[in-house]
Design a protein around this motif. Structure first.
Motif, PDB file in Angstrom:
ATOM      1  N   LEU A  83       0.824  -1.204   0.000  1.00  0.00           N
ATOM      2  CA  LEU A  83       0.000   0.000   0.000  1.00  0.00           C
ATOM      3  C   LEU A  83       0.861   1.258   0.000  1.00  0.00           C
ATOM      4  O   LEU A  83       0.576   2.224  -0.721  1.00  0.00           O
ATOM      5  CB  LEU A  83      -0.926   0.011   1.217  1.00  0.00           C
ATOM      6  CG  LEU A  83      -2.038  -1.031   1.297  1.00  0.00           C
ATOM      7  CD1 LEU A  83      -2.967  -0.716   2.460  1.00  0.00           C
ATOM      8  CD2 LEU A  83      -2.827  -1.120   0.000  1.00  0.00           C
ATOM      9  N   ARG A  84       1.894   1.274   0.801  1.00  0.00           N
ATOM     10  CA  ARG A  84       2.733   2.470   0.918  1.00  0.00           C
ATOM     11  C   ARG A  84       3.480   2.757  -0.379  1.00  0.00           C
ATOM     12  O   ARG A  84       3.694   3.922  -0.728  1.00  0.00           O
ATOM     13  CB  ARG A  84       3.707   2.312   2.086  1.00  0.00           C
ATOM     14  CG  ARG A  84       3.003   2.362   3.436  1.00  0.00           C
ATOM     15  CD  ARG A  84       3.942   2.136   4.590  1.00  0.00           C
ATOM     16  NE  ARG A  84       3.242   2.276   5.863  1.00  0.00           N
ATOM     17  CZ  ARG A  84       3.778   1.980   7.044  1.00  0.00           C
ATOM     18  NH1 ARG A  84       5.028   1.537   7.111  1.00  0.00           N
ATOM     19  NH2 ARG A  84       3.074   2.157   8.150  1.00  0.00           N
ATOM     20  N   ILE A  85       3.840   1.715  -1.103  1.00  0.00           N
ATOM     21  CA  ILE A  85       4.470   1.920  -2.407  1.00  0.00           C
ATOM     22  C   ILE A  85       3.455   2.496  -3.391  1.00  0.00           C
ATOM     23  O   ILE A  85       3.748   3.424  -4.150  1.00  0.00           O
ATOM     24  CB  ILE A  85       5.067   0.598  -2.930  1.00  0.00           C
ATOM     25  CG1 ILE A  85       6.315   0.238  -2.122  1.00  0.00           C
ATOM     26  CG2 ILE A  85       5.404   0.700  -4.419  1.00  0.00           C
ATOM     27  CD1 ILE A  85       6.911  -1.107  -2.471  1.00  0.00           C
ATOM     28  N   MET A  86       2.237   1.982  -3.376  1.00  0.00           N
ATOM     29  CA  MET A  86       1.197   2.470  -4.279  1.00  0.00           C
ATOM     30  C   MET A  86       0.852   3.927  -4.020  1.00  0.00           C
ATOM     31  O   MET A  86       0.474   4.665  -4.934  1.00  0.00           O
ATOM     32  CB  MET A  86      -0.048   1.599  -4.151  1.00  0.00           C
ATOM     33  CG  MET A  86       0.140   0.173  -4.617  1.00  0.00           C
ATOM     34  SD  MET A  86      -1.285  -0.872  -4.273  1.00  0.00           S
ATOM     35  CE  MET A  86      -2.524  -0.096  -5.284  1.00  0.00           C
ATOM     36  N   LEU A  87       0.998   4.353  -2.757  1.00  0.00           N
ATOM     37  CA  LEU A  87       0.661   5.723  -2.383  1.00  0.00           C
ATOM     38  C   LEU A  87       1.851   6.670  -2.469  1.00  0.00           C
ATOM     39  O   LEU A  87       1.740   7.843  -2.107  1.00  0.00           O
ATOM     40  CB  LEU A  87       0.099   5.739  -0.957  1.00  0.00           C
ATOM     41  CG  LEU A  87      -1.255   5.054  -0.779  1.00  0.00           C
ATOM     42  CD1 LEU A  87      -1.544   4.813   0.692  1.00  0.00           C
ATOM     43  CD2 LEU A  87      -2.363   5.892  -1.410  1.00  0.00           C
ATOM     44  N   TYR A 137      -6.160   7.795   2.321  1.00  0.00           N
ATOM     45  CA  TYR A 137      -5.462   6.683   2.972  1.00  0.00           C
ATOM     46  C   TYR A 137      -5.854   6.624   4.442  1.00  0.00           C
ATOM     47  O   TYR A 137      -5.766   7.618   5.160  1.00  0.00           O
ATOM     48  CB  TYR A 137      -3.949   6.897   2.835  1.00  0.00           C
ATOM     49  CG  TYR A 137      -3.084   5.863   3.527  1.00  0.00           C
ATOM     50  CD1 TYR A 137      -3.393   4.511   3.494  1.00  0.00           C
ATOM     51  CD2 TYR A 137      -1.922   6.262   4.188  1.00  0.00           C
ATOM     52  CE1 TYR A 137      -2.580   3.571   4.102  1.00  0.00           C
ATOM     53  CE2 TYR A 137      -1.089   5.334   4.795  1.00  0.00           C
ATOM     54  CZ  TYR A 137      -1.420   3.986   4.755  1.00  0.00           C
ATOM     55  OH  TYR A 137      -0.606   3.056   5.364  1.00  0.00           O
ATOM     56  N   MET A 138      -6.297   5.462   4.880  1.00  0.00           N
ATOM     57  CA  MET A 138      -6.609   5.228   6.287  1.00  0.00           C
ATOM     58  C   MET A 138      -5.615   4.192   6.806  1.00  0.00           C
ATOM     59  O   MET A 138      -5.765   2.993   6.562  1.00  0.00           O
ATOM     60  CB  MET A 138      -8.040   4.715   6.424  1.00  0.00           C
ATOM     61  CG  MET A 138      -8.503   4.562   7.849  1.00  0.00           C
ATOM     62  SD  MET A 138     -10.279   4.158   7.888  1.00  0.00           S
ATOM     63  CE  MET A 138     -10.422   3.480   9.546  1.00  0.00           C
ATOM     64  N   PRO A 139      -4.553   4.644   7.492  1.00  0.00           N
ATOM     65  CA  PRO A 139      -3.512   3.709   7.945  1.00  0.00           C
ATOM     66  C   PRO A 139      -4.007   2.787   9.038  1.00  0.00           C
ATOM     67  O   PRO A 139      -5.036   3.032   9.682  1.00  0.00           O
ATOM     68  CB  PRO A 139      -2.405   4.637   8.453  1.00  0.00           C
ATOM     69  CG  PRO A 139      -3.114   5.890   8.845  1.00  0.00           C
ATOM     70  CD  PRO A 139      -4.259   6.030   7.886  1.00  0.00           C
ATOM     71  N   VAL A 153     -10.130   7.138  -4.942  1.00  0.00           N
ATOM     72  CA  VAL A 153      -9.448   5.918  -4.508  1.00  0.00           C
ATOM     73  C   VAL A 153      -9.402   5.931  -2.985  1.00  0.00           C
ATOM     74  O   VAL A 153      -8.938   6.898  -2.381  1.00  0.00           O
ATOM     75  CB  VAL A 153      -8.015   5.831  -5.065  1.00  0.00           C
ATOM     76  CG1 VAL A 153      -7.329   4.555  -4.561  1.00  0.00           C
ATOM     77  CG2 VAL A 153      -8.018   5.862  -6.591  1.00  0.00           C
ATOM     78  N   MET A 154      -9.898   4.870  -2.370  1.00  0.00           N
ATOM     79  CA  MET A 154      -9.899   4.750  -0.915  1.00  0.00           C
ATOM     80  C   MET A 154      -9.029   3.565  -0.536  1.00  0.00           C
ATOM     81  O   MET A 154      -9.311   2.432  -0.932  1.00  0.00           O
ATOM     82  CB  MET A 154     -11.333   4.538  -0.429  1.00  0.00           C
ATOM     83  CG  MET A 154     -11.494   4.586   1.072  1.00  0.00           C
ATOM     84  SD  MET A 154     -11.401   6.255   1.720  1.00  0.00           S
ATOM     85  CE  MET A 154     -10.603   5.949   3.295  1.00  0.00           C
TER      86      MET A 154
END
Length: 245
Positions: A49-53, A83-85, A158-159
């Protein structure tokens, strides 16, 4: 009118101090679908996810973004991503209402748009009666709902949610999923990571990851039929037994 956003992950690799987190991961995420990234702790879900964001840079591979099927620049799309971490960074001393006001200022939302979104979100989360309660005094489910409301204020296309139901009671888990289903009607691309295998069947498409690799992907029921398994618990247990020494 903003177009629908889709994302392609192509042969992405990432390591941390020689510890391999992702091994050549390739995935396709289409707009208007609920994509579940399913796997145990340490499988590489959060790293992906962090790479995608754009929060991490891959060692190899790339992430491509599309708007209405055409290549799009990530920086241009960034304001449309929410983004909801896994670990929320809400302020324990601020109330629900104060959080919403804070994010209204952060997103520079006009007052009339904010008023409509606030009323809508408080209604669907059933938090209207708790707007004066500090975040530090909310239950786990209410806390997650507040984080989701803050992310949804600016109507993202995008969520991205990293294990949103971890530590949440069963009723709040169901309510959180109901909130996400509402977004599908707006053609939002939703990515949800979870270690709860029973949640896989709630998704439009699942991507099973283990030890940084994609082990299977597809529509949940169809995938179980192909694998000859009755549930995702059975599927993962079977794979674990097959890989055991």
């Amino acid at each position: 009118m903003n177009g629908a956003v889709s994302i392609s992950v192509r042969e992405v690799c990432k390591s941390f101090r020689r510890f391999p987190a992702l091994h050549g991961v390739s995935l396709e995420f289409e707009a208007g679908r609920m994509h579940g990234i399913i796997g145990p702790e340490g499988s590489g879900k959060t790293t992906l996810l962090r790479i995608m964001l754009g929060l991490l840079v891959p060692a190899q591979g790339r992430v491509e973004y599309f708007e209405d099927g055409r290549p799009a620049d990530f920086e241009a799309l960034r304001p449309s991503l929410a983004y909801m971490p896994q670990t929320q960074s809400l302020y324990p001393d601020l109330s629900i209402d104060e959080h919403l006001e804070f994010f209204r200022d952060l997103y520079s939302l006009p007052r009339e748009i904010y008023a409509r979104k606030r009323e809508e979100l408080l209604g669907v989360t059933r938090l209207a009666g708790f707007v004066d309660r500090p975040a530090g005094q909310l239950s786990g489910g209410m806390y997650k709902k507040l984080g989701l409301m803050c992310a949804l204020l600016r109507s993202p296309r995008v969520m991205v949610l990293d294990e949103p139901t971890t530590g949440v009671d069963p009723i709040s888990r169901r309510e959180l999923w109901d909130l996400l289903y509402r977004l599908l009607d707006e053609n939002v691309l939703i990515l949800v990571t979870t270690a709860y295998l029973d949640e896989a069947e709630r998704c439009s498409k699942v991507h099973l990851v283990e030890l940084g690799r994609v082990v299977a992907a597809g529509e949940p029921r169809r995938l179980l039929e192909v694998e000859g398994a009755r549930s995702f618990d059975e599927l993962f247990m079977r794979r674990a037994a097959a890989s055991a020494p």
